[in-house]
Design a protein around this motif. Sequence first.
Motif, PDB file in Angstrom:
ATOM      1  N   GLU A  69       0.824  -1.206   0.000  1.00  0.00           N
ATOM      2  CA  GLU A  69       0.000   0.000   0.000  1.00  0.00           C
ATOM      3  C   GLU A  69       0.861   1.260   0.000  1.00  0.00           C
ATOM      4  N   ASP A  70       2.030   1.202   0.639  1.00  0.00           N
ATOM      5  CA  ASP A  70       2.958   2.336   0.606  1.00  0.00           C
ATOM      6  C   ASP A  70       3.385   2.630  -0.827  1.00  0.00           C
ATOM      7  N   VAL A  71       3.683   1.579  -1.586  1.00  0.00           N
ATOM      8  CA  VAL A  71       4.108   1.735  -2.978  1.00  0.00           C
ATOM      9  C   VAL A  71       2.983   2.347  -3.811  1.00  0.00           C
ATOM     10  N   ARG A  72       1.774   1.843  -3.626  1.00  0.00           N
ATOM     11  CA  ARG A  72       0.634   2.361  -4.399  1.00  0.00           C
ATOM     12  C   ARG A  72       0.469   3.874  -4.189  1.00  0.00           C
ATOM     13  N   LYS A  73       0.517   4.307  -2.933  1.00  0.00           N
ATOM     14  CA  LYS A  73       0.302   5.723  -2.621  1.00  0.00           C
ATOM     15  C   LYS A  73       1.405   6.592  -3.215  1.00  0.00           C
ATOM     16  N   GLY A 103      17.502   5.910   6.289  1.00  0.00           N
ATOM     17  CA  GLY A 103      18.786   6.157   6.938  1.00  0.00           C
ATOM     18  C   GLY A 103      19.822   6.592   5.924  1.00  0.00           C
ATOM     19  N   CYS A 104      20.822   5.741   5.666  1.00  0.00           N
ATOM     20  CA  CYS A 104      21.895   6.098   4.734  1.00  0.00           C
ATOM     21  C   CYS A 104      21.746   5.402   3.380  1.00  0.00           C
ATOM     22  N   VAL A 105      20.631   4.712   3.153  1.00  0.00           N
ATOM     23  CA  VAL A 105      20.457   3.910   1.934  1.00  0.00           C
ATOM     24  C   VAL A 105      19.472   4.573   0.984  1.00  0.00           C
ATOM     25  N   ASP A 106      19.934   4.877  -0.231  1.00  0.00           N
ATOM     26  CA  ASP A 106      19.079   5.442  -1.276  1.00  0.00           C
ATOM     27  C   ASP A 106      18.420   4.322  -2.067  1.00  0.00           C
ATOM     28  N   MET A 107      17.121   4.452  -2.282  1.00  0.00           N
ATOM     29  CA  MET A 107      16.369   3.443  -3.016  1.00  0.00           C
ATOM     30  C   MET A 107      15.489   4.099  -4.066  1.00  0.00           C
ATOM     31  N   THR A 108      15.385   3.451  -5.217  1.00  0.00           N
ATOM     32  CA  THR A 108      14.465   3.887  -6.257  1.00  0.00           C
ATOM     33  C   THR A 108      13.479   2.768  -6.532  1.00  0.00           C
ATOM     34  N   PHE A 109      12.193   3.093  -6.505  1.00  0.00           N
ATOM     35  CA  PHE A 109      11.137   2.129  -6.768  1.00  0.00           C
ATOM     36  C   PHE A 109      10.632   2.328  -8.193  1.00  0.00           C
ATOM     37  N   ILE A 110      10.563   1.235  -8.949  1.00  0.00           N
ATOM     38  CA  ILE A 110      10.146   1.286 -10.355  1.00  0.00           C
ATOM     39  C   ILE A 110       8.789   0.602 -10.452  1.00  0.00           C
ATOM     40  N   CYS A 111       7.773   1.344 -10.861  1.00  0.00           N
ATOM     41  CA  CYS A 111       6.390   0.867 -10.806  1.00  0.00           C
ATOM     42  C   CYS A 111       5.777   0.624 -12.177  1.00  0.00           C
ATOM     43  N   ASN A 112       6.564   0.714 -13.219  1.00  0.00           N
ATOM     44  CA  ASN A 112       6.075   0.551 -14.583  1.00  0.00           C
ATOM     45  C   ASN A 112       6.716  -0.701 -15.199  1.00  0.00           C
ATOM     46  N   PHE A 113       5.890  -1.568 -15.804  1.00  0.00           N
ATOM     47  CA  PHE A 113       6.375  -2.847 -16.319  1.00  0.00           C
ATOM     48  C   PHE A 113       7.531  -2.684 -17.300  1.00  0.00           C
ATOM     49  N   LYS A 114       7.387  -1.795 -18.263  1.00  0.00           N
ATOM     50  CA  LYS A 114       8.434  -1.635 -19.280  1.00  0.00           C
ATOM     51  C   LYS A 114       9.734  -1.131 -18.671  1.00  0.00           C
ATOM     52  N   LEU A 115       9.628  -0.251 -17.681  1.00  0.00           N
ATOM     53  CA  LEU A 115      10.833   0.272 -17.033  1.00  0.00           C
ATOM     54  C   LEU A 115      11.500  -0.784 -16.154  1.00  0.00           C
ATOM     55  N   VAL A 116      10.689  -1.611 -15.473  1.00  0.00           N
ATOM     56  CA  VAL A 116      11.261  -2.712 -14.690  1.00  0.00           C
ATOM     57  C   VAL A 116      11.985  -3.679 -15.615  1.00  0.00           C
ATOM     58  N   LYS A 117      11.344  -4.004 -16.729  1.00  0.00           N
ATOM     59  CA  LYS A 117      11.946  -4.927 -17.699  1.00  0.00           C
ATOM     60  C   LYS A 117      13.254  -4.356 -18.253  1.00  0.00           C
ATOM     61  N   GLU A 118      13.240  -3.070 -18.571  1.00  0.00           N
ATOM     62  CA  GLU A 118      14.448  -2.427 -19.095  1.00  0.00           C
ATOM     63  C   GLU A 118      15.565  -2.422 -18.061  1.00  0.00           C
ATOM     64  N   ALA A 119      15.226  -2.051 -16.835  1.00  0.00           N
ATOM     65  CA  ALA A 119      16.246  -1.950 -15.787  1.00  0.00           C
ATOM     66  C   ALA A 119      16.846  -3.309 -15.460  1.00  0.00           C
ATOM     67  N   PHE A 120      16.006  -4.306 -15.236  1.00  0.00           N
ATOM     68  CA  PHE A 120      16.492  -5.598 -14.756  1.00  0.00           C
ATOM     69  C   PHE A 120      17.103  -6.456 -15.866  1.00  0.00           C
ATOM     70  N   SER A 121      17.068  -5.944 -17.093  1.00  0.00           N
ATOM     71  CA  SER A 121      17.768  -6.610 -18.194  1.00  0.00           C
ATOM     72  C   SER A 121      19.187  -6.079 -18.358  1.00  0.00           C
ATOM     73  N   LYS A 122      19.487  -4.983 -17.662  1.00  0.00           N
ATOM     74  CA  LYS A 122      20.808  -4.362 -17.759  1.00  0.00           C
ATOM     75  C   LYS A 122      21.807  -5.079 -16.845  1.00  0.00           C
ATOM     76  N   ILE A 123      23.009  -5.284 -17.363  1.00  0.00           N
ATOM     77  CA  ILE A 123      24.073  -5.866 -16.538  1.00  0.00           C
ATOM     78  C   ILE A 123      24.344  -4.987 -15.322  1.00  0.00           C
ATOM     79  N   GLU A 124      24.240  -3.660 -15.526  1.00  0.00           N
ATOM     80  CA  GLU A 124      24.537  -2.711 -14.438  1.00  0.00           C
ATOM     81  C   GLU A 124      23.524  -2.789 -13.291  1.00  0.00           C
ATOM     82  N   CYS A 125      22.414  -3.484 -13.514  1.00  0.00           N
ATOM     83  CA  CYS A 125      21.372  -3.573 -12.474  1.00  0.00           C
ATOM     84  C   CYS A 125      21.165  -5.004 -11.985  1.00  0.00           C
ATOM     85  N   THR A 126      22.120  -5.873 -12.259  1.00  0.00           N
ATOM     86  CA  THR A 126      21.963  -7.291 -11.921  1.00  0.00           C
ATOM     87  C   THR A 126      22.342  -7.607 -10.483  1.00  0.00           C
ATOM     88  N   ASP A 127      23.297  -6.886  -9.919  1.00  0.00           N
ATOM     89  CA  ASP A 127      23.837  -7.231  -8.602  1.00  0.00           C
ATOM     90  C   ASP A 127      22.832  -7.035  -7.472  1.00  0.00           C
TER      91      ASP A 127
END
Length: 490
Positions: free
Chosen positions: A48-52, A66-90
């Motif tokens: 529900e936090d994500v939805r809002k 705290g000290c951790v930066d996070m980005t939430f991706i809520c769009n299917f095409k953007l998730v697919k694009e991001a998680f297909s990148k080697i730079e986003c695999t770790d």
Amino acid sequence: MIVEVLLLLVLVLLVVYYFHYHQPAKNLPPGPLIFPIIGNLKPVIVAEDVRKLCNTYGDIFRMRAGCVDMTFICNFKLVKEAFSKIECTDRPQWKNIHFLTDGKKSGVILTNGEQWQNARRFLLRNLRDLGMGKSCLEAVIQEEAQMLVNDFRKYDGKEGHLPKSINIAVLNVIWQLVASRRYELDDKEIGSFIALLKSFQEDITGLFLPIFFPILNYLPRFLTRKLLSLELIDKVKQNVLELMGGIIESHKAKLDPSNPRDIIDKYLLEMDKKSEIASFFSELDLTRTLLDLFAAGFDTTSNMLRWICLYMAAYPDVQKNVQKEIDDAVPRDRLPSQQEKSQLQYLESVIHEVLRISSVIPISLSHCVTKDIELGGYVLPKGMILQGCSVTSHEDPSYWQNPENFNPDRFLDESGKFVSQKEGFFPFGIGRRQCLGESLARMELFIFSAALLQNFSFSPPTSKQIDLSPQNIPFSLFPKYQDIVITIRK
């Protein structure tokens, strides 16, 4: 003088904060106000936090814990694009999440680079060799399904929670591949171990607080014991090491190099070869790998089966349609099999619609950006933590008409044929870290669901309704424990 010094420190913090987070050249994603040291006042913990936040800031938004930066991706095409990148695999390399191995990187879910690639390659190859995704595994699943049907018969006409035997029946499938072992559905020892893992899952924030606020790692244990649930973490560690260690020792005692029985045997043999793929292998790593497979093997699939039973109870007309389809295709004197899959198109659509609308894992396991990238018009800097949100994709009206409605027909084409591949749908993850047990999970969901619906009807208790809202557990959407009536079909 003290007041002036404190005011100066506050001013310095505000200046650092401003220049660190508000430089337009960075072009970071938008998000709620971030405060120095603490980050956001309200963290993202449940769906529900994500939805809002998605409704407020769009398909990409940034948070800070705290000290951790996070980005939430809520769009299917953007998730697919991001998680297909080697730079986003770790995965992020937080020492605390490797509590089982005292900070040493281990297992398959939370490791990176060659270590992860070797572990994943080894498991995929050997699980397939042992039958995962093949018809030879069907007999194992059907045996467990028959055991589950026999157990459910004990609850005929009674109001109560769905039997805990679902957990063990599902676990037995993967555990026979991994350890050549199955448990009786009423086994109290393994039931207690599963209950311990569930309590840990529900209280997992204590594991992450020292990651977000590293100063907690340096405070005396007596101050952080309750805050960080250290006693529970120690108990989980002790129980895991005892259970998995005992299984490994029994395999070592009976190991036959010419006839490896399961994943553990194959791992031990590979470890002895001193080959390149085994350079990261060790008994401690095997222990963590077994926990990864154990947890993944029962948790999401068993909760999906609970969701299916609850949705059938809430939508009796859908349940009747599924049962008629099964009755037309399969004699009542045997369980449905993969051979009838082409004839059980509506059942397939029901399973997939429950996968969509329940979104059991609404937020992906964390990914970590290893190099500055551009995504959706924003810059995601090295070190940024990424969270892909299936729950918002599964509720996106761009892909699903009236997504809040339960409608299995959306997975059928105009001729009534089941369509499995749909844009906006990724219940098993996506990209390079996609679930390695997806084919097994799909086979289990089909055979277990077909067996249960062939033999039973599910309904709400008298004068009650089924509650289809999830439990309030961090990072998951599991069904609530509630009374349901199981009735043997005549």
